[in-house]
Design a protein around this motif. Structure first.
Motif, PDB file in Angstrom:
ATOM      1  N   ILE A 139      14.630   6.538  -2.470  1.00 40.30           N
ATOM      2  CA  ILE A 139      13.480   5.639  -2.473  1.00 40.30           C
ATOM      3  C   ILE A 139      12.390   6.240  -1.614  1.00 40.30           C
ATOM      4  N   PHE A 140      11.211   6.380  -2.158  1.00 37.28           N
ATOM      5  CA  PHE A 140      10.084   6.885  -1.404  1.00 37.28           C
ATOM      6  C   PHE A 140       9.057   5.779  -1.248  1.00 37.28           C
ATOM      7  N   GLY A 141       8.420   5.704  -0.055  1.00 37.87           N
ATOM      8  CA  GLY A 141       7.400   4.698   0.196  1.00 37.87           C
ATOM      9  C   GLY A 141       6.021   5.167  -0.212  1.00 37.87           C
ATOM     10  N   ARG A 142       5.905   6.357  -0.771  1.00 33.65           N
ATOM     11  CA  ARG A 142       4.630   6.889  -1.231  1.00 33.65           C
ATOM     12  C   ARG A 142       4.952   7.983  -2.221  1.00 33.65           C
ATOM     13  N   ASP A 143       3.954   8.568  -2.792  1.00 38.57           N
ATOM     14  CA  ASP A 143       4.166   9.705  -3.667  1.00 38.57           C
ATOM     15  C   ASP A 143       4.865  10.801  -2.873  1.00 38.57           C
ATOM     16  N   VAL A 149       0.845  -1.191   0.000  1.00 43.26           N
ATOM     17  CA  VAL A 149       0.000   0.000   0.000  1.00 43.26           C
ATOM     18  C   VAL A 149       0.882   1.244   0.000  1.00 43.26           C
ATOM     19  N   GLY A 150       0.582   2.197  -0.873  1.00 45.64           N
ATOM     20  CA  GLY A 150       1.327   3.443  -0.893  1.00 45.64           C
ATOM     21  C   GLY A 150       2.596   3.398  -1.723  1.00 45.64           C
ATOM     22  N   ALA A 151       2.807   2.310  -2.475  1.00 48.10           N
ATOM     23  CA  ALA A 151       3.941   2.275  -3.404  1.00 48.10           C
ATOM     24  C   ALA A 151       3.670   3.246  -4.554  1.00 48.10           C
ATOM     25  N   ILE A 174       8.354   2.665 -16.939  1.00 48.52           N
ATOM     26  CA  ILE A 174       7.582   2.803 -15.700  1.00 48.52           C
ATOM     27  C   ILE A 174       8.468   2.428 -14.515  1.00 48.52           C
ATOM     28  N   GLN A 175       8.489   3.284 -13.509  1.00 48.28           N
ATOM     29  CA  GLN A 175       9.292   3.047 -12.305  1.00 48.28           C
ATOM     30  C   GLN A 175       8.369   2.643 -11.149  1.00 48.28           C
ATOM     31  N   PHE A 176       8.740   1.568 -10.457  1.00 43.12           N
ATOM     32  CA  PHE A 176       7.992   1.073  -9.299  1.00 43.12           C
ATOM     33  C   PHE A 176       8.888   1.213  -8.076  1.00 43.12           C
ATOM     34  N   ARG A 177       8.385   1.945  -7.037  1.00 41.32           N
ATOM     35  CA  ARG A 177       9.210   2.226  -5.868  1.00 41.32           C
ATOM     36  C   ARG A 177       8.400   2.063  -4.591  1.00 41.32           C
ATOM     37  N   TYR A 178       9.100   1.561  -3.570  1.00 39.23           N
ATOM     38  CA  TYR A 178       8.507   1.440  -2.227  1.00 39.23           C
ATOM     39  C   TYR A 178       9.646   1.451  -1.226  1.00 39.23           C
ATOM     40  N   VAL A 179       9.440   2.171  -0.119  1.00 38.18           N
ATOM     41  CA  VAL A 179      10.524   2.347   0.838  1.00 38.18           C
ATOM     42  C   VAL A 179      10.996   0.994   1.366  1.00 38.18           C
ATOM     43  N   GLY A 180      12.324   0.797   1.378  1.00 38.32           N
ATOM     44  CA  GLY A 180      12.910  -0.433   1.875  1.00 38.32           C
ATOM     45  C   GLY A 180      12.969  -1.541   0.847  1.00 38.32           C
TER      46      GLY A 180
END
Length: 800
Positions: free
Chosen positions: A125-129, A55-57, A87-93
């Motif tokens: 790296i961001f866990g959300r926008d 959630v929040g990626a 397309i870039q997919f990012r989530y903290v950690g």
């Protein structure tokens, strides 16, 4: 027809192959090969190990400067033109993934991210926008992920959800052993706390020393403290929405944590592979060894026990439909040395159905049942008794959402619930004749609400969100209601008769409109101004003369004597990010007006009171403040600083002078703390080692001290004049923790070891002050401190 099926199978195989390989360019091909615009790319981002949605990626298309954030299931949608993109997919950690694609037609993908170790300082790296706080119209909506909470020093070896939220501006607690939250000048009963959509009435273990939620089964936590979305109602201050995790549909795994105070385990995996998952968690305490090591004989001879458990069954039966069942239970008992035992239990069931009816239309329905029961038991052998109380809450709600476009969506919905309260039942135990059976009349009420909300943007500068909710409430029989003489205070002496109401008969009705609106103006891509207004109704009240939730407190429904609480809140905020969103800052000011806040008369008797209206007085309240927030998101050193200046005031003016409190002047509420400062820091020493610290300071809460004492019939009695005119000493405390991540050859040592030290310099913060008598000297002020010494803890956690 067979040719069409072969082609579709080929295309699905191509999409699946694209998820598991890494060619330089991918084609997303769908059912409409000829379309050039409005190509819909949808998908879900999941944890590679557990299979749970993230959630929040963030999903970013750099070529279009477009960013989307995954929903509660980890899902996302993009509308693209026919072209090539990355397309870039990012989530903290987690590792960041770049997917080159060629968008030819509609398609769907599943992205599996792998957790990574932070080895380089310049990895962003961001866990959300990262610009959500700037671009959204949300005001006072705070979402904390479990990864963020893990960076805080654990409380007695564990991640504490409620205490983590109390580190944020505008959110506080009254002491070290307090349950619930005080949000922007509101009481703990003014917050709706819901787990998987079901309300929870007491979110604490051991009177607030532990939070009654196992972090290993929680996905994320969202607190709404300013402009609350119209789909939420029933409380006048804030909404705390806790969402459980879903288990993996592909493989089995789990978490284990052991500390010197408690232990917990969770296990999840497929019931039916790729279709139905199950997640279970259990936590238990073994803290009695600590109580028995203390010097105070009363505490040393006491016992405390608690446990909680969770079960989540998730069935994503298709890409368009998902069912989720959630079960939650918690139990506490605390036995004092005097043979008095206090216990309380929460039980909650919820069943949710989510359906995607079309590319723009979605539907969600949820039903729940909650039971909260609590009791006091005295089995000393002299005047044995048992007092039992309980609350039952049964309800359902639905939501229908429609997306006009990427920047415009509307949600309609409704809600219905029935609440039944057994305020108290006194049952004698044994043969003593000095205690008689007594039962306070049961209460029943039903609430219903309908609502809608529309969120939309006008260009890049303006964003709007507005909604309307109508709540209606009925107080029901069976019940015997007193009548009182006119122009006299409500008391036993002014009672002039009674009226009996049958089971289900309507005694009193209330209702009202609750508009909500927020407006955002973007000064630039990195800064914005927001303005908001919120009106909410609350039909249930916590009747207490303490500052926190306790099992002896009384929950009371609005009736023909006690109206609903009504809150109007106005908010204004400025938000600014610096250095590519590495630093996030905000300043918010608010004013809240409260009606029908419950206060109690001087000398009121609240327990086992059959006509509690004779002990209560309606009050008005106001709360206002300014909140400052600075957060550093990236680098070896991360953390935040929050400062709040706020006031929470009450005033009681009645036609009867003897009932006025403090002569009708404004006075501080029990949880008024003008200054509240929190500093959070987390430093990554190396890939496997981090250090974190929290410092908190706040003004001492208001208390009422006796002005004098006098003797009556040979008994010394205290004389109290004005309410809440004194304060406890200011609160401050430093907590510290070190986390080690080992990756050795042995399976047992492949986990996280965390050492924490609460109250590093041994501050004896006063939870309360009371007065004791001693021969030949005046009364002495005595201080009760919950954590009067440094408290170490050691915990070990592993994933398997």
């Amino acid at each position: 027809m067979k040719k069409i099926l072969v082609i579709l199978i080929f295309f699905i195989g191509q999409a699946s192959w694209a998820q598991t390989t890494s060619p330089s360019k991918r084609e997303v091909i769908g059912r409409d090969i000829g379309q050039l615009k409005g190509i819909k790319i949808s998908g879900r981002i999941m944890d590679e190990i557990t299979g749970e949605g993230l959630v929040g990626a963030t999903v970013t298309v750099p070529e279009l400067d477009l960013t989307r954030v995954t929903d509660k299931n980890g899902g996302f949608e993009l509308l693209l033109d026919r072209a090539e993109y990355t397309i870039q997919f990012r989530y903290v950690g987690y590792e960041t993934i770049d997917y080159p694609i060629t968008a030819v037609g509609d398609g769907r993908m599943t992205i599996r991210l792998i957790q990574e170790d932070f080895q380089l300082d310049d990895v962003v790296i961001f866990g959300r926008d990262p610009e959500k706080n700037i671009r959204s119209t949300d005001m006072g909506a705070i979402t904390l992920s479990m990864n963020t909470m893990r960076e805080l020093p654990p409380f007695m070896g564990e991640i504490d959800i409620v205490r983590s939220l109390a580190t944020l501006p505008g959110v506080s607690q009254v002491g070290e052993a307090s349950s619930g939250l005080n949000v922007r000048g509101g009481g703990v009963d003014q917050n709706l706390i819901q787990f998987a959509g079901a309300p929870i009435y007491n979110p604490s273990h051991m009177f607030g020393l532990f939070t009654a939620f196992n972090a290993d089964v929680v996905n994320d936590v969202t607190l709404y403290k300013a402009v609350v979305p119209a789909k939420y109602g029933g409380r006048s201050s804030a909404i705390l929405d806790i969402l459980p995790k879903a288990g993996s549909v592909s493989k089995w795994g789990g978490d284990l944590m052991l500390s010197n105070y408690s232990g917990k385990i969770s296990l999840n995996g497929p019931l039916i592979k790729d279709k139905v998952s199950i997640l279970g968690g259990f936590r238990i305490s073994y803290i009695n060894w600590l109580l028995q090591s203390l010097s105070n004989p009363t505490v040393r001879n006491s016992q405390a026990n608690f446990y909680d458990g969770n079960l989540v069954i998730s069935a994503p039966i298709s890409n368009k439909n998902e069912f989720t069942y959630s079960y939650y239970t918690s139990y506490d008992d605390f036995a004092f040395a005097s043979d008095t035992t206090i216990s309380w239990r929460n039980t909650a069931h919820s069943l949710q159905w989510k359906s995607k009816l079309s590319s723009k239309l979605s539907f969600e329905a949820l039903g729940y049942y909650t039971l909260y029961d609590y009791g006091i038991f005295n089995l000393s052998g002299i005047s044995d008794f048992e007092i039992n109380s309980e609350i039952q809450d049964l309800g359902g709600k639905f939501f229908l959402g429609y997306n006009f476009s990427e920047t415009s969506k509307i949600v309609f919905g409704g809600e219905y619930k029935q609440v039944n309260i057994q305020p108290g039942e006194l049952v004698p135990k044994g043969t003593q004749e000095d205690i008689l059976f007594k039962k306070v009349q049961n209460e029943a009420g039903r609430e219903a609400g309908i609502h809608f909300q529309h969120d939309f943007e006008l260009g890049e500068k303006f964003g709007f969100a507005y909604g309307l909710r109508y709540d209606t409430y009925q107080y029901l029989g069976s019940r015997v209601v007193r009548q009182y003489a006119e122009n006299e205070p409500l008391s036993d002496g002014s009672s002039i008769g009674e009226t009996s109401y049958k089971d289900g008969e309507v005694i009193q009705t209330y209702g009202g409109l609750g508009p909500r609106a927020s407006f955002r103006y973007s000064l630039s891509k990195a800064s914005s101004i927001k303005l908001g207004y919120n009106k909410m109704y609350q039909f249930i009240h916590l009747i207490s003369n303490t500052a926190t939730i306790a099992p002896s407190d009384v929950w009371k429904l609005s009736d023909n004597f006690l109206g609903p609480q009504i809150a109007d809140q106005y908010s204004l905020g400025f938000y600014n990010n610096f250095k590519g969103n590495i630093f996030e800052t905000s300043i918010e000011v608010y004013y809240k007006d409260l009606q029908n806040v419950v206060e109690y008369k001087d000398g009121a008797t609240l327990i086992m009171q059959n006509h509690i209206e004779t002990e209560l007085i309606p009050a008005e309240g106001q709360a206002y403040g300014v909140e400052l927030y600075v957060k550093k998101n990236l680098g070896r050193l991360t953390g935040w600083a929050s400062y709040t200046y706020s006031r929470s005031l009450r005033r009681v003016i009645t036609p009867y002078e003897e009932e006025n409190i403090n002569d009708g002047e404004w006075y501080a509420s029990n949880f008024d703390k003008p200054h509240d400062l929190t500093l959070i820091g987390n430093y990554k020493v190396s890939t496997n080692t981090s250090i974190s610290a929290t410092f908190a300071y706040s003004t001492g809460r208001p208390v009422t001290f006796p002005e004098a004492k006098f003797e009556y019939s040979g008994i010394n009695l205290a004389y109290f004049d004005s309410r809440n005119q004194q304060r406890l000493p200011d609160f401050h405390r430093l907590d510290f923790a070190v986390n080690f991540k080992f990756k050795g050859q042995g399976r047992f040592f492949d986990g996280n070891w965390t050492f924490s030290l609460l109250n590093v310099y041994g501050r004896r913060n006063s939870y309360s002050i009371y007065f004791g008598e001693s021969d030949g000297s005046p009364p002495q002020a005595l201080r009760l401190a919950i954590l009067g010494v440094p408290l170490p803890s050691l915990s070990y956690a592993i994933k398997f």
